[in-house]
Design an enzyme around this catalytic site. Structure first.
Site, PDB file in Angstrom:
ATOM      1  N   ASP A 135     -16.186   3.829 -19.261  1.00  0.00           N
ATOM      2  CA  ASP A 135     -16.549   2.806 -20.310  1.00  0.00           C
ATOM      3  C   ASP A 135     -16.794   1.300 -20.079  1.00  0.00           C
ATOM      4  O   ASP A 135     -17.753   0.717 -20.294  1.00  0.00           O
ATOM      5  CB  ASP A 135     -15.844   3.002 -21.723  1.00  0.00           C
ATOM      6  CG  ASP A 135     -15.970   4.466 -21.932  1.00  0.00           C
ATOM      7  OD1 ASP A 135     -17.193   5.109 -21.776  1.00  0.00           O
ATOM      8  OD2 ASP A 135     -15.287   4.916 -22.854  1.00  0.00           O
ATOM      9  N   GLN A 139     -22.682  -3.238 -17.607  1.00  0.00           N
ATOM     10  CA  GLN A 139     -22.929  -2.329 -18.904  1.00  0.00           C
ATOM     11  C   GLN A 139     -22.124  -1.342 -19.307  1.00  0.00           C
ATOM     12  O   GLN A 139     -21.563  -0.579 -18.349  1.00  0.00           O
ATOM     13  CB  GLN A 139     -24.540  -1.876 -18.867  1.00  0.00           C
ATOM     14  CG  GLN A 139     -25.659  -3.151 -18.495  1.00  0.00           C
ATOM     15  CD  GLN A 139     -26.765  -2.456 -18.811  1.00  0.00           C
ATOM     16  OE1 GLN A 139     -27.025  -1.432 -19.241  1.00  0.00           O
ATOM     17  NE2 GLN A 139     -28.035  -3.510 -18.755  1.00  0.00           N
ATOM     18  N   CYS A 140     -21.796  -1.294 -20.475  1.00  0.00           N
ATOM     19  CA  CYS A 140     -20.854  -0.312 -20.971  1.00  0.00           C
ATOM     20  C   CYS A 140     -21.242   0.980 -21.419  1.00  0.00           C
ATOM     21  O   CYS A 140     -22.580   1.275 -21.161  1.00  0.00           O
ATOM     22  CB  CYS A 140     -19.824  -0.830 -21.833  1.00  0.00           C
ATOM     23  SG  CYS A 140     -18.885  -2.016 -21.249  1.00  0.00           S
ATOM     24  N   THR A 141     -20.733   1.708 -22.334  1.00  0.00           N
ATOM     25  CA  THR A 141     -21.137   3.240 -22.667  1.00  0.00           C
ATOM     26  C   THR A 141     -22.481   3.101 -23.301  1.00  0.00           C
ATOM     27  O   THR A 141     -22.746   1.921 -24.182  1.00  0.00           O
ATOM     28  CB  THR A 141     -20.246   3.538 -23.684  1.00  0.00           C
ATOM     29  OG1 THR A 141     -19.035   3.764 -23.038  1.00  0.00           O
ATOM     30  CG2 THR A 141     -20.711   4.982 -23.977  1.00  0.00           C
ATOM     31  N   VAL A 142     -23.584   3.916 -23.304  1.00  0.00           N
ATOM     32  CA  VAL A 142     -24.695   3.731 -23.798  1.00  0.00           C
ATOM     33  C   VAL A 142     -24.753   4.097 -25.386  1.00  0.00           C
ATOM     34  O   VAL A 142     -23.645   4.905 -25.852  1.00  0.00           O
ATOM     35  CB  VAL A 142     -25.677   4.702 -23.195  1.00  0.00           C
ATOM     36  CG1 VAL A 142     -26.176   4.250 -21.790  1.00  0.00           C
ATOM     37  CG2 VAL A 142     -25.233   6.192 -23.187  1.00  0.00           C
TER      38      VAL A 142
END
Length: 641
Positions: free
Chosen positions: A482, A509-512
């Site tokens: 994440d 970029q983290c969790t969609v």
């Protein structure tokens, strides 16, 4: 392929005045035996009552092929579609529980019972309404599921004329009798009949032909069809045989019907054995044969005629056949062979130069078993990857199963199962051929101290050692966690072990958020891996960018991007390329040098220090200061203007 007479069987003699027939050869493929196995284990069990099954035959085989009646996995589904331009045949399965019951089964009685049903359908007129009633078959089986040996005896009952059938005009090719216009008209009329009746092939039909026209009709429209036809009555039969002098087995029962229904008004009948072959994309029916026979009159009383039809074995004797599928009928083996075949078909049809072995043999480590991890794992399995390992320290919560397809509601109960272990277990259930493992462990992160006690320090040391071993043992590492912090340590270790791409950056970029993004992102991540593996230089290949889309692709699969940035809001993808940043906090030379020289001692400093430790080490702090100074200087210049 040997042609045979009624009974007893005699050698074929093209000059004989009696009509002879080419019998069926049974073609029971592996899918049929697999489905029978499943039925036996899960449905039939000890039930030996007869079961209705379905096969089909084809009339477009090249010369030299036997007339085959095929049964495949769909034989047990009466609603399953028949292959294009094939004629269905319905039969009865007698599956015995023991080999003794198979051997002692009264085969004569079975044949007589089936023959009587055919005879009754002829006498009642039901066969005129539904000609498929003439094409019935029997299959007697015994499945030894301990050894995967399958014993079977196939029978296609054929009613016999007492004195045989005499030929008036010998068989000739249709092309020698019909003009090109007539042949084209016949082909069109037959196709229209099949279309109007909603079938893939029509077993028997009536024919009227003139110089440039041909009309066909179902048997049930006999009355009135030939009123304007002078001379011969012509009937057509969908013929699975490709011999030039003999018709196939299905004609036999039809001639019994013709004799019973019309023998008192017809002296003879003309038969067109319709054969529909496509060679090199060109359809051809000119190899069909046409001949005339004398229609026996008063040949039958009320009782059913004698019947024949049990198939000979491989040695030519009257006995059963046996199939040994021990090597491929085990469900796990069958699953593996099916997966392999599916990939090979994709390769053969779409990308003949694809190196499947590089993909299938890739050992993949998935750091994270959440939304992205589940999607990546499923796509890897679709590519045939056999080694998949999960690392995660979370447990399955109630919100997970709807977005993470490897989990179910029951996995959330009692606090939830560990994700990594549950994911590995589920992959085994989906496809037993995969070697999946799960590690329920944490990955230490920068700025998250581990020096609270000797226990926490020892656990961190153990987790780092395990992670190093896992990365070293795998070919491909997916960072599916994440946060950027959780991806730092794996990025360092992978870069140190030369298991990162040439043109790389640490993903920030983290969790969609949108549900569909995980499946898209997971699938694209695997496709990136496959593209990189197909390049001769592997991870050291130059990354493709959006500017390369019009250039010659570097591999058979096309471009080899190392990363994709997508915007679902406008359904747009870009392929950015960035050289390795010399001040990257994960893979810059200074970080790797410290890690390789000091090992865990260096990592402990990172874990127990603030984020500024790495920024100071790599020079990011100085870079920020210089940038801020430049911005201040620029502002001063602007203010003086």
């Amino acid at each position: 392929m040997a042609a045979v007479s009624n009974e007893p069987h005699h050698p074929v003699d093209p000059g004989s005045s009696k009509l002879q027939f080419a019998p069926f050869s049974s073609a029971l493929n592996v899918g049929f035996w697999h489905e029978l196995t499943q039925k036996k284990l899960n449905e039939y069990r000890l039930d030996e009552t007869p079961k209705v099954i379905k096969g089909y035959y084809y009339n477009g085989d090249p010369s030299g092929f036997p007339a085959r009646l095929t049964l495949e996995f769909s034989a047990f589904d009466m609603n399953a579609a028949i292959p294009a331009r094939c004629c269905p045949a319905f039969g009865t399965l007698y599956n015995t529980n023991t080999f003794e019951a198979f051997k002692s089964c009264d085969k004569k009685s079975l044949l007589e019972k089936e023959a009587n049903e055919i005879w009754e359908s002829i006498k009642s007129g039901a066969a005129l309404e539904n000609p498929l009633l003439l094409n019935r078959f029997l299959l007697l089986t015994f499945a030894d599921l301990k050894k995967y040996h399958f014993y079977y005896w196939f029978c296609y009952p054929a009613l016999c004329f007492p004195d045989g059938i005499h030929i008036v005009q010998k068989p000739v090719c249709l092309g020698d009798r019909f003009s090109l216009n007539q042949i084209q008209a016949l082909q069109k009329a037959y196709d229209e009949l099949c279309q109007s009746e909603g079938v893939t092939a029509f077993p028997y039909f009536l024919i009227k032909y003139h110089d440039n026209s041909v009309v066909v009709s179902p048997l049930k429209k006999w009355d009135g069809f030939f009123q304007d036809q002078e001379g011969k009555v012509t009937v057509g039969v969908y013929d699975p045989c490709n011999l030039s002098h003999y018709p196939g087995w299905p004609l036999r029962n039809f001639l019994i019907l013709a004799s019973h229904k019309w023998g008192n008004i017809l002296q003879s009948i003309e038969v067109l054995c319709f054969r529909d072959r496509t060679m090199q994309g060109v359809r051809d029916i000119t190899h069909s044969i046409i001949f005339e026979i004398k229609l026996p009159q008063g040949a039958f009383g009320p009782d059913c005629p004698k019947a024949v039809g049990w198939e000979k074995n491989q040695k030519g004797g009257m006995g059963p056949r046996v199939v040994n599928l021990s090597e491929c009928m085990d469900p796990k083996r069958l699953a593996e062979s099916s997966v392999d075949l599916n990939l090979k078909l994709m390769c053969w049809r779409l990308v003949p130069t694809l190196d499947l072995e590089k993909i299938v043999s890739a050992k993949c480590l998935l750091l994270g078993a959440g939304t992205l991890g589940c999607s990546v794992a499923r796509t890897l399995m679709g590519w045939g990857v056999r080694k998949i390992t999960f690392v995660d320290n979370a447990r399955i919560s109630y919100s997970n199963p709807v977005r993470q397809p490897l989990y179910e509601f029951e996995d959330c109960l009692s606090g939830g199962k560990p994700k990594a272990l549950a994911a590995a277990e589920r992959l085994q259930k989906i496809f037993p051929g995969v070697n999946s493992e799960g590690y329920n462990m944490s990955i230490p992160m920068p700025g998250h101290p581990v020096n609270f006690s000797e226990v926490t320090m020892a656990q961190a040391r153990k987790d780092v050692a395990t992670l190093e071993e896992l990365i070293d043992a795998h070919d491909v590492v997916f960072l599916l966690m994440d946060t950027r912090e959780s991806r730092w340590l794996p990025a360092v270790i992978a870069a140190s072990k030369r298991k990162s791409t040439r043109d790389r950056t640490l993903d920030q970029q983290c969790t969609v958020s949108r549900p569909g993004l995980a499946m898209i992102a997971g699938a694209l991540a695997v496709e990136l891996m496959v593209s990189v593996l197909q390049h001769p230089e592997g991870g050291y290949a130059v990354a493709s960018s959006s500017d390369d889309r019009m250039n010659e692709p570097p591999t058979s699969l096309g471009l080899v991007p190392h990363q994709i940035r997508g915007f679902l809001s406008r359904f747009d993808n870009v392929l950015p390329v960035s050289l390795a940043f010399d001040k990257c906090t994960a893979c810059s030379p200074k970080v790797l040098d410290q890690y390789e020289r000091e090992g865990f001692n260096f990592l402990a400093k990172v874990f127990n220090s603030s984020h500024s430790f790495l920024e100071d080490l790599t020079g990011l702090t100085l870079l920020h200061q210089e940038t801020q100074a430049a911005e201040i200087w620029d502002m001063s210049d602007d203010e003086t203007v």
